[in-house]
Design an enzyme around this catalytic site. Structure first.
Site, short mmCIF file in Angstrom:
data_model
loop_
_atom_site.label_atom_id
_atom_site.label_comp_id
_atom_site.label_asym_id
_atom_site.label_seq_id
_atom_site.Cartn_x
_atom_site.Cartn_y
_atom_site.Cartn_z
N SER A 1 0.87 -1.18 0.13
CA SER A 1 -0.01 0.13 -0.02
C SER A 1 0.81 1.23 0.02
O SER A 1 1.58 1.56 1.18
CB SER A 1 -0.94 0.14 1.33
OG SER A 1 -1.33 1.34 1.40
N HIS B 1 -1.30 -1.47 -4.28
CA HIS B 1 -2.56 -1.04 -3.58
C HIS B 1 -2.37 0.51 -3.35
O HIS B 1 -1.63 0.88 -2.67
CB HIS B 1 -2.45 -2.00 -2.33
CG HIS B 1 -3.71 -1.60 -1.71
ND1 HIS B 1 -4.85 -2.29 -1.92
CD2 HIS B 1 -4.06 -0.73 -0.51
CE1 HIS B 1 -6.03 -2.12 -1.03
NE2 HIS B 1 -5.56 -1.22 -0.39
N ASP C 1 -4.64 3.54 -1.75
CA ASP C 1 -5.65 3.94 -0.67
C ASP C 1 -6.35 5.34 -1.26
O ASP C 1 -5.34 6.44 -0.76
CB ASP C 1 -5.21 3.62 0.61
CG ASP C 1 -4.99 2.35 1.00
OD1 ASP C 1 -6.03 1.54 0.80
OD2 ASP C 1 -3.91 2.22 1.53
N MET D 1 -8.84 8.23 0.13
CA MET D 1 -9.57 8.58 1.36
C MET D 1 -10.07 9.93 0.80
O MET D 1 -9.57 10.82 0.65
CB MET D 1 -8.73 8.51 2.40
CG MET D 1 -8.12 7.09 2.75
SD MET D 1 -7.28 7.28 4.26
CE MET D 1 -6.44 5.38 4.36
N HIS E 1 -8.38 1.01 -3.85
CA HIS E 1 -9.37 1.01 -2.90
C HIS E 1 -10.08 2.01 -2.50
O HIS E 1 -9.33 3.11 -1.88
CB HIS E 1 -8.44 0.47 -1.72
CG HIS E 1 -9.05 0.21 -0.23
ND1 HIS E 1 -8.62 0.16 0.91
CD2 HIS E 1 -10.64 0.27 0.14
CE1 HIS E 1 -9.56 -0.13 1.92
NE2 HIS E 1 -10.62 0.02 1.29
N MET F 1 -11.95 4.47 -0.38
CA MET F 1 -12.70 4.77 0.85
C MET F 1 -13.37 6.16 0.76
O MET F 1 -12.91 7.30 1.13
CB MET F 1 -11.73 4.67 2.10
CG MET F 1 -11.38 3.28 2.24
SD MET F 1 -9.70 3.25 3.13
CE MET F 1 -8.51 3.21 1.68
N MET G 1 -11.38 -5.94 5.51
CA MET G 1 -10.66 -4.85 6.44
C MET G 1 -10.38 -5.53 7.48
O MET G 1 -11.06 -5.83 8.28
CB MET G 1 -11.25 -3.48 6.61
CG MET G 1 -11.70 -2.51 5.45
SD MET G 1 -9.90 -2.45 4.39
CE MET G 1 -9.15 -1.51 5.58
N ASP H 1 -6.68 -6.61 4.46
CA ASP H 1 -5.89 -5.10 4.54
C ASP H 1 -6.10 -4.57 6.05
O ASP H 1 -7.12 -4.44 6.43
CB ASP H 1 -6.75 -4.20 3.45
CG ASP H 1 -6.24 -2.80 3.26
OD1 ASP H 1 -5.10 -2.46 4.07
OD2 ASP H 1 -6.55 -1.98 2.68
C1 DX5 Z 1 -6.17 1.44 5.86
C2 DX5 Z 1 -5.71 1.22 4.47
C3 DX5 Z 1 -4.59 0.28 4.27
C4 DX5 Z 1 -3.28 0.61 4.91
C5 DX5 Z 1 -2.70 -0.56 5.72
O1 DX5 Z 1 -7.29 2.25 5.59
O2 DX5 Z 1 -6.80 0.56 3.51
O3 DX5 Z 1 -4.49 -0.34 2.94
O4 DX5 Z 1 -2.53 1.26 4.16
O5 DX5 Z 1 -1.74 -0.05 6.38
P1 DX5 Z 1 -1.00 -1.09 7.16
O6 DX5 Z 1 -0.37 -2.19 6.41
O7 DX5 Z 1 0.12 -0.45 7.78
O8 DX5 Z 1 -1.86 -1.60 8.29
ZN ZN Z 2 -6.40 -0.47 1.49
#
Ligand code: DX5
Ligand code: ZN
Length: 217
Positions: free
Chosen positions: A10, A35, A37, A39, A68, A70, A139, A175
């Site tokens: 990620s 990956h 993320d 947000m 991903h 969010m 998650m 994840d």
């Molecule tokens: C959290 C993200 C993850 C995050 C995971 O909201 O969706 O992808 O980057 O991070 P680690 O591997 O550090 O838990």
């Molecule tokens: Zn993620």
């Protein structure tokens, strides 16, 4: 049955000032997916990046971009993420009252469709959309931040979803809080794609960090 396990670093935990180079570095280190993320500061209490940043780093690797979202609502943005270079687009079941339509839309855009479930969301919400899915993302932390602790109660959900999937060509991704200790647990429960932010980018040797997450032998 032995399943091949994929590792999806990620880039949330990467050095944002050198994002293209970081993407190339994890590609060369053996990442299967990148990956990404996304947000929105609304669905989750944090903001990251959107389509222009994804488009800017897309040229640094040929590996699939596993995006991903969010984001609530995600539906109006799906084509932007497709055009930016996403290969897999995952929406959250909790952020989408028209989940079936969004999943259809992702496939209509020529992309692989994923759905993600927060820790408090039961797997039953995806029972009737399985035929529209290429990937299910469980998650194992509450989304929003890297570096949180793995929630072991999610192992039972992973096992149940593995049974739901049966022989269907759907990947089961996890994840949050994945590291060399938790990776064997989620693999044993049925996961076949592991997202890892901290466990890869906080290490100096990305290749060794990725290897440490794969099943031994
Ligand atoms: C959290 C993200 C993850 C995050 C995971 O909201 O969706 O992808 O980057 O991070 P680690 O591997 O550090 O838990
Ligand atoms: Zn993620």
């Amino acid at each position: 049955m032995v399943r091949a396990v994929k590792i999806a670093p990620s880039i949330l935990s990467a050095d944002f000032a050198r994002l293209g180079e970081e993407v190339r570095a994890v590609d060369l280190a053996g990442a299967d997916y990148i990956h990404v993320d996304v947000m929105d500061g609304h669905f989750v209490p944090n903001l990251t990046f959107g389509p222009p940043v994804i488009a800017a780093v897309r040229g640094w690797t040929d590996k699939p971009f596993d995006v991903h979202l969010m984001v609530d609502p995600a539906q109006p943005l799906l084509s932007d993420f497709a055009e930016a270079g996403a290969d897999i687009i995952t929406v959250h079941a909790e952020a989408d009252i028209h989940l079936d339509r969004s999943l259809q839309r992702i496939r209509d855009l020529g992309k692989r469709a994923g759905v993600s479930l927060n820790p408090g969301t039961p797997e039953t919400v995806i029972e009737h959309v399985l035929h529209r899915l290429d990937l299910i993302l469980v998650m194992t932390v509450n989304p929003g931040f890297g570096g949180q602790s793995f929630i072991p109660q999610q192992l039972e959900k992973i096992r149940r979803i593995r049974r739901m999937i049966g022989d269907a060509p759907i990947e089961l991704e996890v994840d949050g809080g994945i590291n060399p200790t938790t990776a064997p647990q989620v693999i044993a429960a049925g996961a076949d794609v592991l997202v890892a932010g901290t466990a890869v980018f906080r290490e100096s040797d990305y290749a060794a960090a990725i290897r440490a997450l794969r099943p031994a032998g």
